[in-house]
Design a protein around this motif. Structure first.
Motif, mmCIF file in Angstrom:
data_model
loop_
_atom_site.group_PDB
_atom_site.id
_atom_site.type_symbol
_atom_site.label_atom_id
_atom_site.label_comp_id
_atom_site.label_asym_id
_atom_site.label_seq_id
_atom_site.Cartn_x
_atom_site.Cartn_y
_atom_site.Cartn_z
ATOM 1 N N PRO A 1 0.837 -1.211 0.000
ATOM 2 C CA PRO A 1 0.000 0.000 0.000
ATOM 3 C C PRO A 1 0.868 1.256 0.000
ATOM 4 N N THR A 2 0.459 2.233 -0.797
ATOM 5 C CA THR A 2 1.216 3.473 -0.931
ATOM 6 C C THR A 2 0.859 4.431 0.196
ATOM 7 N N VAL A 3 1.865 4.809 0.971
ATOM 8 C CA VAL A 3 1.689 5.775 2.044
ATOM 9 C C VAL A 3 2.486 7.033 1.725
ATOM 10 N N THR A 4 3.770 6.836 1.418
ATOM 11 C CA THR A 4 4.654 7.974 1.151
ATOM 12 C C THR A 4 4.961 8.142 -0.333
ATOM 13 N N GLY A 5 4.751 7.122 -1.122
ATOM 14 C CA GLY A 5 5.107 7.174 -2.529
ATOM 15 C C GLY A 5 6.513 6.651 -2.785
ATOM 16 N N LEU A 6 7.259 6.367 -1.740
ATOM 17 C CA LEU A 6 8.603 5.790 -1.864
ATOM 18 C C LEU A 6 8.490 4.311 -1.525
ATOM 19 N N ILE A 7 8.806 3.460 -2.489
ATOM 20 C CA ILE A 7 8.548 2.033 -2.308
ATOM 21 C C ILE A 7 9.393 1.432 -1.201
ATOM 22 N N THR A 8 10.598 1.971 -0.983
ATOM 23 C CA THR A 8 11.428 1.423 0.087
ATOM 24 C C THR A 8 10.806 1.713 1.448
ATOM 25 N N ILE A 9 10.346 2.915 1.653
ATOM 26 C CA ILE A 9 9.741 3.273 2.943
ATOM 27 C C ILE A 9 8.379 2.609 3.103
ATOM 28 N N ASP A 10 7.595 2.602 2.025
ATOM 29 C CA ASP A 10 6.274 1.969 2.099
ATOM 30 C C ASP A 10 6.380 0.479 2.409
ATOM 31 N N SER A 11 7.381 -0.194 1.843
ATOM 32 C CA SER A 11 7.530 -1.624 2.109
ATOM 33 C C SER A 11 7.950 -1.875 3.557
ATOM 34 N N LEU A 12 8.762 -0.975 4.114
ATOM 35 C CA LEU A 12 9.130 -1.126 5.525
ATOM 36 C C LEU A 12 7.937 -0.872 6.437
ATOM 37 N N ILE A 13 7.110 0.114 6.075
ATOM 38 C CA ILE A 13 5.918 0.401 6.881
ATOM 39 C C ILE A 13 4.971 -0.794 6.854
ATOM 40 N N ALA A 14 4.835 -1.413 5.678
ATOM 41 C CA ALA A 14 3.932 -2.558 5.543
ATOM 42 C C ALA A 14 4.547 -3.846 6.084
ATOM 43 N N GLY A 15 5.834 -3.823 6.412
ATOM 44 C CA GLY A 15 6.484 -5.022 6.929
ATOM 45 C C GLY A 15 6.899 -5.995 5.854
ATOM 46 N N GLU A 16 6.954 -5.556 4.615
ATOM 47 C CA GLU A 16 7.348 -6.408 3.488
ATOM 48 C C GLU A 16 8.849 -6.263 3.244
ATOM 49 N N THR A 17 9.650 -7.032 3.974
ATOM 50 C CA THR A 17 11.103 -6.892 3.851
ATOM 51 C C THR A 17 11.628 -7.399 2.514
ATOM 52 N N ASP A 18 10.977 -8.403 1.933
ATOM 53 C CA ASP A 18 11.438 -8.893 0.636
ATOM 54 C C ASP A 18 11.238 -7.845 -0.456
ATOM 55 N N VAL A 19 10.160 -7.086 -0.391
ATOM 56 C CA VAL A 19 9.935 -5.996 -1.345
ATOM 57 C C VAL A 19 10.953 -4.882 -1.110
ATOM 58 N N PHE A 20 11.260 -4.614 0.153
ATOM 59 C CA PHE A 20 12.258 -3.587 0.476
ATOM 60 C C PHE A 20 13.619 -3.938 -0.123
ATOM 61 N N TRP A 21 14.070 -5.169 0.091
ATOM 62 C CA TRP A 21 15.383 -5.563 -0.429
ATOM 63 C C TRP A 21 15.393 -5.603 -1.949
ATOM 64 N N ASN A 22 14.276 -5.966 -2.562
ATOM 65 C CA ASN A 22 14.191 -5.953 -4.024
ATOM 66 C C ASN A 22 14.300 -4.522 -4.548
ATOM 67 N N ALA A 23 13.568 -3.594 -3.933
ATOM 68 C CA ALA A 23 13.634 -2.190 -4.362
ATOM 69 C C ALA A 23 15.020 -1.613 -4.114
ATOM 70 N N LEU A 24 15.621 -1.962 -3.000
ATOM 71 C CA LEU A 24 16.960 -1.466 -2.686
ATOM 72 C C LEU A 24 17.986 -1.999 -3.676
ATOM 73 N N SER A 25 17.841 -3.248 -4.096
ATOM 74 C CA SER A 25 18.774 -3.803 -5.077
ATOM 75 C C SER A 25 18.631 -3.119 -6.437
ATOM 76 N N HIS A 26 17.435 -2.636 -6.739
ATOM 77 C CA HIS A 26 17.236 -1.907 -7.980
ATOM 78 C C HIS A 26 17.703 -0.457 -7.887
ATOM 79 N N LEU A 27 17.951 0.018 -6.705
ATOM 80 C CA LEU A 27 18.466 1.374 -6.513
ATOM 81 C C LEU A 27 19.988 1.446 -6.562
ATOM 82 N N VAL A 28 20.656 0.321 -6.398
ATOM 83 C CA VAL A 28 22.114 0.326 -6.273
ATOM 84 C C VAL A 28 22.789 0.872 -7.524
ATOM 85 N N LEU A 29 22.440 0.391 -8.692
ATOM 86 C CA LEU A 29 23.117 0.826 -9.921
ATOM 87 C C LEU A 29 22.849 2.290 -10.257
#
Length: 162
Positions: free
Chosen positions: A2-30
């Motif tokens: 669910p979109t709260v802030t519009g930032l997928i990394t923060i929204d995934s942490l708020i929702a407790g979806e750590t796998d989505v957080f790590w996926n988004a973070l891995s796409h931010l690295v490059l």
């Protein structure tokens, strides 16, 4: 997620979806690495230039003659005098990251201000392009003012006497 802030990394942490957080973070690295690489190179080059200028000053020779270790002379005395110049360079470099974001977000199809401005330009929505340009300009002005506020913190000579 669910979109709260519009930032997928923060929204995934708020929702407790750590796998989505790590996926988004891995796409931010490059994209972040590409943006940061140019900035890091510029800041390192300017730091080297400023330090070489400071190390040629007479006070460096005097502190070495007094018996201070070269490590202390470089890291405390010389770098302490370089911080004011570095604050300006770093602040303006952060502003230039927004300019580079236009190309980086377009290449990596990452939604953000840069991709929004590119899509607006291709759709002939000049109001959106001008708005994005204004946002970048306001960020530059804010960072420049922030560097002016930081000067007294890094240089005791810039503090006002009471």
């Amino acid at each position: 997620v669910p979109t709260v802030t519009g930032l997928i990394t923060i929204d995934s942490l708020i929702a407790g979806e750590t796998d989505v957080f790590w996926n988004a973070l891995s796409h931010l690295v490059l994209p972040a690495s590409i943006l940061g690489y140019l900035s890091l190179a510029y800041v390192a080059r300017m730091t080297r230039s400023f330090m070489l200028g400071q190390l040629r000053q007479e006070y460096v020779l005097a502190t070495l003659a007094k018996g201070l270790s070269p490590f202390r002379v470089v890291w405390v005395h010389a770098l302490g005098n370089v911080w004011v110049q570095l604050v300006t360079v770093i602040a303006l470099t952060f502003g230039s990251l927004l300019e580079g974001a236009v190309l980086t977000e377009t290449v990596f199809a990452w939604p953000g201000l840069g991709l929004y401005m590119k899509n607006s330009l291709f759709n002939a929505d000049l109001n959106a392009v001008l708005g994005g340009t204004m946002v970048i300009g306001v960020v530059y002005i804010f960072l420049n003012m922030l560097s002016d506020v930081i000067y007294p913190l890094v240089d005791p000579r810039a503090r006002s006497r009471r």
